[in-house]
Design an enzyme around this catalytic site. Structure first.
Site, mmCIF file in Angstrom:
data_model
loop_
_atom_site.group_PDB
_atom_site.id
_atom_site.type_symbol
_atom_site.label_atom_id
_atom_site.label_comp_id
_atom_site.label_asym_id
_atom_site.label_seq_id
_atom_site.Cartn_x
_atom_site.Cartn_y
_atom_site.Cartn_z
ATOM 1 N N ASP A 7 0.855 -1.187 0.000
ATOM 2 C CA ASP A 7 0.000 0.000 0.000
ATOM 3 C C ASP A 7 0.900 1.250 0.000
ATOM 4 O O ASP A 7 1.812 1.357 0.810
ATOM 5 C CB ASP A 7 -0.869 -0.034 1.264
ATOM 6 C CG ASP A 7 -1.919 1.064 1.278
ATOM 7 O OD1 ASP A 7 -3.093 0.750 1.524
ATOM 8 O OD2 ASP A 7 -1.571 2.244 1.066
ATOM 9 N N ASP A 101 -4.014 2.329 -5.012
ATOM 10 C CA ASP A 101 -2.648 2.305 -4.473
ATOM 11 C C ASP A 101 -2.340 1.049 -3.660
ATOM 12 O O ASP A 101 -1.433 1.041 -2.839
ATOM 13 C CB ASP A 101 -2.396 3.563 -3.616
ATOM 14 C CG ASP A 101 -2.943 3.441 -2.206
ATOM 15 O OD1 ASP A 101 -3.976 2.771 -2.011
ATOM 16 O OD2 ASP A 101 -2.326 4.008 -1.286
ATOM 17 N N GLU A 102 -3.063 -0.023 -3.912
ATOM 18 C CA GLU A 102 -2.991 -1.156 -2.999
ATOM 19 C C GLU A 102 -3.182 -2.470 -3.753
ATOM 20 O O GLU A 102 -4.052 -2.552 -4.619
ATOM 21 C CB GLU A 102 -4.153 -0.954 -2.031
ATOM 22 C CG GLU A 102 -4.166 -1.712 -0.808
ATOM 23 C CD GLU A 102 -5.494 -1.470 -0.074
ATOM 24 O OE1 GLU A 102 -5.809 -2.265 0.782
ATOM 25 O OE2 GLU A 102 -6.214 -0.504 -0.391
HETATM 26 P P1 TTP Z 1 -5.263 4.970 1.390
HETATM 27 O O1 TTP Z 1 -4.230 3.948 1.008
HETATM 28 O O2 TTP Z 1 -6.354 4.550 2.302
HETATM 29 O O3 TTP Z 1 -4.554 6.212 2.087
HETATM 30 P P2 TTP Z 1 -3.175 6.896 1.764
HETATM 31 O O4 TTP Z 1 -2.410 6.150 0.723
HETATM 32 O O5 TTP Z 1 -3.401 8.332 1.447
HETATM 33 O O6 TTP Z 1 -2.422 6.844 3.150
HETATM 34 P P3 TTP Z 1 -1.807 5.547 3.902
HETATM 35 O O7 TTP Z 1 -2.018 4.369 3.017
HETATM 36 O O8 TTP Z 1 -0.358 5.881 4.094
HETATM 37 O O9 TTP Z 1 -2.547 5.473 5.188
HETATM 38 O O10 TTP Z 1 -5.938 5.549 0.090
HETATM 39 C C1 TTP Z 1 -5.236 5.745 -1.130
HETATM 40 C C2 TTP Z 1 -5.712 6.998 -1.796
HETATM 41 O O11 TTP Z 1 -7.120 6.939 -2.054
HETATM 42 C C3 TTP Z 1 -5.489 8.243 -0.971
HETATM 43 O O12 TTP Z 1 -4.195 8.796 -1.151
HETATM 44 C C4 TTP Z 1 -6.587 9.151 -1.452
HETATM 45 C C5 TTP Z 1 -7.713 8.226 -1.900
HETATM 46 N N1 TTP Z 1 -8.777 8.205 -0.879
HETATM 47 C C6 TTP Z 1 -9.892 9.042 -1.057
HETATM 48 O O13 TTP Z 1 -9.993 9.740 -2.064
HETATM 49 N N2 TTP Z 1 -10.861 9.055 -0.079
HETATM 50 C C7 TTP Z 1 -10.784 8.297 1.059
HETATM 51 O O14 TTP Z 1 -11.677 8.350 1.919
HETATM 52 C C8 TTP Z 1 -9.633 7.437 1.232
HETATM 53 C C9 TTP Z 1 -9.497 6.595 2.475
HETATM 54 C C10 TTP Z 1 -8.663 7.442 0.243
HETATM 55 MG MG MG Z 2 -2.171 4.081 0.845
#
Ligand code: TTP
Ligand code: MG
Length: 355
Positions: A7, A101-102
């Site tokens: 991720d 992103d995962e």
């Molecule tokens: P995440 O992987 O949940 O969050 P992140 O990558 O920003 O942070 P981390 O993994 O380090 O905790 O989500 C990936 C992307 O998806 C995030 O950068 C923005 C988008 N996203 C939204 O648009 N709305 C949301 O509610 C969430 C959780 C994520």
């Molecule tokens: Mg992330």
């Protein structure tokens, strides 16, 4: 030890920092800069101020008045995402994309030790994109996902079978995949705060209280999770879904989402010259029950109005007993003998947006 979960750290914000180096070292918040917007994500500096995904912009601006608010540039993030996934596919073809992103990687076929694979993956992503990822290595999907979240950002965590369930015991229940705010609130009210508390509940109790979902949780926290990696080529459906900020129960409002999904799905089918015959609405209730209702048509369709019309027919037939937190529209039963490439990178990201 064959599953890797990866991720990207603070994905959208990290891309902003990459493209605009002056942002480095500052609190960066993506989205939420305008009156009605919500935060999609914030970098780790901004998170110290309490800013997080899905927070209304006004609140983020109040908590972090010196934050650098950036507009959301989905197309750019999709481009970077594609690049990152290319790196995953260079490692193995057994990649299951979960979001922009995962992903899960099944590395059982490789000769290299999974931990070395994980280190290599982190290095490659950093070298080729400049971004950091957090990686979890374990023997099933659930534990691998938990591991990647263990020491974010830039984390690498291995959890072996004999460490489970002890290593999970101190975790708050919210950390268990599938347990959202509502379920965790409901558990907290019963005095259940940690996985250790959860482990005291019998499977009968979990089933009685939370249904099938409860049983899943019962197994997960004991390290049981047999889900296989689902690669893109096995995915023979095409869909869109969104989770709402607040649960909804108006069919009129649901129609607005279905309308947008139908337009998007049709565009995607059109681009790949795919036709499909089955239309499915899926929804998740506020108590986290998943439901689907499908309709298989007499002929293959592709156009927006046919997909939307089918969706409306299905919707009219559904009797909602409680508000819903997620709605999705999928087409499947895709006409065979067609070369098609289904990819989540074409999808719009609705998460965290109001329509
Ligand atoms: P995440 O992987 O949940 O969050 P992140 O990558 O920003 O942070 P981390 O993994 O380090 O905790 O989500 C990936 C992307 O998806 C995030 O950068 C923005 C988008 N996203 C939204 O648009 N709305 C949301 O509610 C969430 C959780 C994520
Ligand atoms: Mg992330």
């Amino acid at each position: 030890m064959n599953i890797i979960h990866v991720d990207v750290d603070a994905f959208f914000a990290a891309v902003e920092e990459l493209d605009f180096p002056y942002l480095k070292g500052k609190p960066v918040i993506v989205g939420g800069g305008e009156d009605r917007g919500v935060v999609t994500t914030a970098n780790y500096i901004a998170r110290k101020y309490g800013v997080h995904s899905a927070m209304p912009g006004f609140k983020a601006r109040r908590l972090c008045p010196n934050g650098c608010f950036r507009p959301v540039r989905i197309k750019r993030y999709q481009e970077v995402s594609r690049h990152i996934f290319e790196i995953f596919y260079q490692i193995t073809s057994l990649v299951e994309p979960l979001s922009i992103d995962e992903a899960y990687l099944d590395v059982s076929d490789l000769d290299t030790d999974p931990v070395e694979v994980a280190k290599h993956l982190k290095k490659e992503v950093k070298k080729n994109t400049g971004l950091t990822v957090s990686v979890g290595v374990s023997y099933n999907k659930f534990i691998a996902k938990l591991a990647s979240d263990w020491n974010k950002p830039d984390g690498l965590k291995v959890i072996t079978k004999d460490e489970v369930p002890d290593i999970l015991k101190p975790l708050p229940v919210r950390k268990v995949y599938g347990i959202g705010k509502k379920t965790s609130d409901s558990l907290n009210k019963k005095g259940i705060f940690t996985v250790a508390d959860l482990l005291n509940l019998s499977n009968e109790y979990m089933y009685k209280t939370y249904g099938k979902f409860g049983l899943e949780i019962y197994e997960r926290i004991r390290g049981i999770d047999d889900r296989k990696i689902k690669t893109e080529s096995k995915r023979k459906s095409f869909g869109r879904e969104t989770t709402f900020q607040n649960d909804i129960n108006s069919k009129e409002e649901m129609k607005k989402y279905l309308d947008i999904f139908a337009k998007n799905i049709s565009k995607g089918l059109n681009k790949r010259n795919i036709h499909a015959k089955t239309v499915t609405i899926k929804f998740k209730t506020s108590s986290f029950e998943n439901h689907t209702k499908s309709k298989t048509l007499d002929r293959y369709i592709q156009s927006y109005d046919k997909i939307f019309a089918a969706a409306i027919t299905i919707l009219e037939d559904i009797e909602f007993k409680e508000p819903i937190r997620l709605i999705g529209l999928t087409v499947s039963n895709i006409k065979e003998n067609q070369i098609y490439q289904l990819s989540l990178f074409d999808e719009e990201v609705y998460k965290g947006y109001e329509l």
